[in-house]
Design a protein around this motif. Structure first.
Motif, PDB file in Angstrom:
ATOM      1  N   LEU A 135       0.829  -1.207   0.000  1.00 24.43           N
ATOM      2  CA  LEU A 135       0.000   0.000   0.000  1.00 24.43           C
ATOM      3  C   LEU A 135       0.864   1.258   0.000  1.00 24.43           C
ATOM      4  O   LEU A 135       0.575   2.221  -0.722  1.00 24.43           O
ATOM      5  CB  LEU A 135      -0.927  -0.014   1.215  1.00 24.43           C
ATOM      6  N   ILE A 136       1.921   1.263   0.791  1.00 25.27           N
ATOM      7  CA  ILE A 136       2.837   2.399   0.812  1.00 25.27           C
ATOM      8  C   ILE A 136       3.504   2.569  -0.547  1.00 25.27           C
ATOM      9  O   ILE A 136       3.639   3.690  -1.055  1.00 25.27           O
ATOM     10  CB  ILE A 136       3.880   2.229   1.933  1.00 25.27           C
ATOM     11  N   ALA A 137       3.903   1.465  -1.174  1.00 21.50           N
ATOM     12  CA  ALA A 137       4.534   1.530  -2.492  1.00 21.50           C
ATOM     13  C   ALA A 137       3.580   2.107  -3.535  1.00 21.50           C
ATOM     14  O   ALA A 137       3.981   2.935  -4.362  1.00 21.50           O
ATOM     15  CB  ALA A 137       5.005   0.143  -2.919  1.00 21.50           C
ATOM     16  N   VAL A 138       2.320   1.704  -3.491  1.00 22.06           N
ATOM     17  CA  VAL A 138       1.331   2.247  -4.431  1.00 22.06           C
ATOM     18  C   VAL A 138       1.162   3.750  -4.205  1.00 22.06           C
ATOM     19  O   VAL A 138       1.089   4.528  -5.164  1.00 22.06           O
ATOM     20  CB  VAL A 138      -0.016   1.506  -4.301  1.00 22.06           C
ATOM     21  N   GLY A 139       1.116   4.165  -2.957  1.00 27.56           N
ATOM     22  CA  GLY A 139       1.009   5.597  -2.646  1.00 27.56           C
ATOM     23  C   GLY A 139       2.191   6.385  -3.174  1.00 27.56           C
ATOM     24  O   GLY A 139       2.027   7.480  -3.727  1.00 27.56           O
ATOM     25  N   ILE A 140       3.382   5.844  -3.024  1.00 26.75           N
ATOM     26  CA  ILE A 140       4.577   6.520  -3.524  1.00 26.75           C
ATOM     27  C   ILE A 140       4.544   6.607  -5.044  1.00 26.75           C
ATOM     28  O   ILE A 140       4.871   7.644  -5.626  1.00 26.75           O
ATOM     29  CB  ILE A 140       5.845   5.796  -3.030  1.00 26.75           C
ATOM     30  N   ILE A 141       4.139   5.539  -5.698  1.00 27.95           N
ATOM     31  CA  ILE A 141       4.070   5.535  -7.169  1.00 27.95           C
ATOM     32  C   ILE A 141       3.075   6.580  -7.660  1.00 27.95           C
ATOM     33  O   ILE A 141       3.359   7.329  -8.599  1.00 27.95           O
ATOM     34  CB  ILE A 141       3.711   4.133  -7.686  1.00 27.95           C
ATOM     35  N   VAL A 142       1.918   6.664  -7.018  1.00 22.76           N
ATOM     36  CA  VAL A 142       0.916   7.652  -7.418  1.00 22.76           C
ATOM     37  C   VAL A 142       1.447   9.065  -7.204  1.00 22.76           C
ATOM     38  O   VAL A 142       1.300   9.934  -8.071  1.00 22.76           O
ATOM     39  CB  VAL A 142      -0.404   7.430  -6.645  1.00 22.76           C
ATOM     40  N   ALA A 143       2.088   9.313  -6.067  1.00 23.60           N
ATOM     41  CA  ALA A 143       2.614  10.644  -5.769  1.00 23.60           C
ATOM     42  C   ALA A 143       3.703  11.042  -6.760  1.00 23.60           C
ATOM     43  O   ALA A 143       3.713  12.168  -7.265  1.00 23.60           O
ATOM     44  CB  ALA A 143       3.154  10.687  -4.338  1.00 23.60           C
ATOM     45  N   VAL A 144       4.611  10.130  -7.056  1.00 26.97           N
ATOM     46  CA  VAL A 144       5.704  10.437  -7.976  1.00 26.97           C
ATOM     47  C   VAL A 144       5.179  10.656  -9.387  1.00 26.97           C
ATOM     48  O   VAL A 144       5.637  11.553 -10.095  1.00 26.97           O
ATOM     49  CB  VAL A 144       6.770   9.316  -7.934  1.00 26.97           C
TER      50      VAL A 144
END
Length: 58
Positions: A25-34
């Motif tokens: 979930l954290i990785a998906v959030g980072i990908i969306v933000a970047v």
């Protein structure tokens, strides 16, 4: 039989799965933000580049 009871009561696998889901979930959030930040940054650089090309030469 004791081995089967210990196996059923063991929750360490469930904990590992929970940590894995949190990390995903954290990785998906980072990908969306970047991705969003990258799109905005590209638009900003394009706008600056366009202004530099249009600026009159003295």
């Amino acid at each position: 039989m004791n081995t089967l009871k210990r196996f059923i009561k063991d929750e360490s696998g469930a904990t590992a799965i929970e940590y894995g889901l949190i990390a995903a979930l954290i990785a998906v959030g980072i990908i969306v933000a970047v991705t969003t930040l990258g799109d905005n940054l590209t638009a900003t650089f394009d706008a600056v580049s366009e202004k530099l090309v249009v600026a009159p030469a003295e």
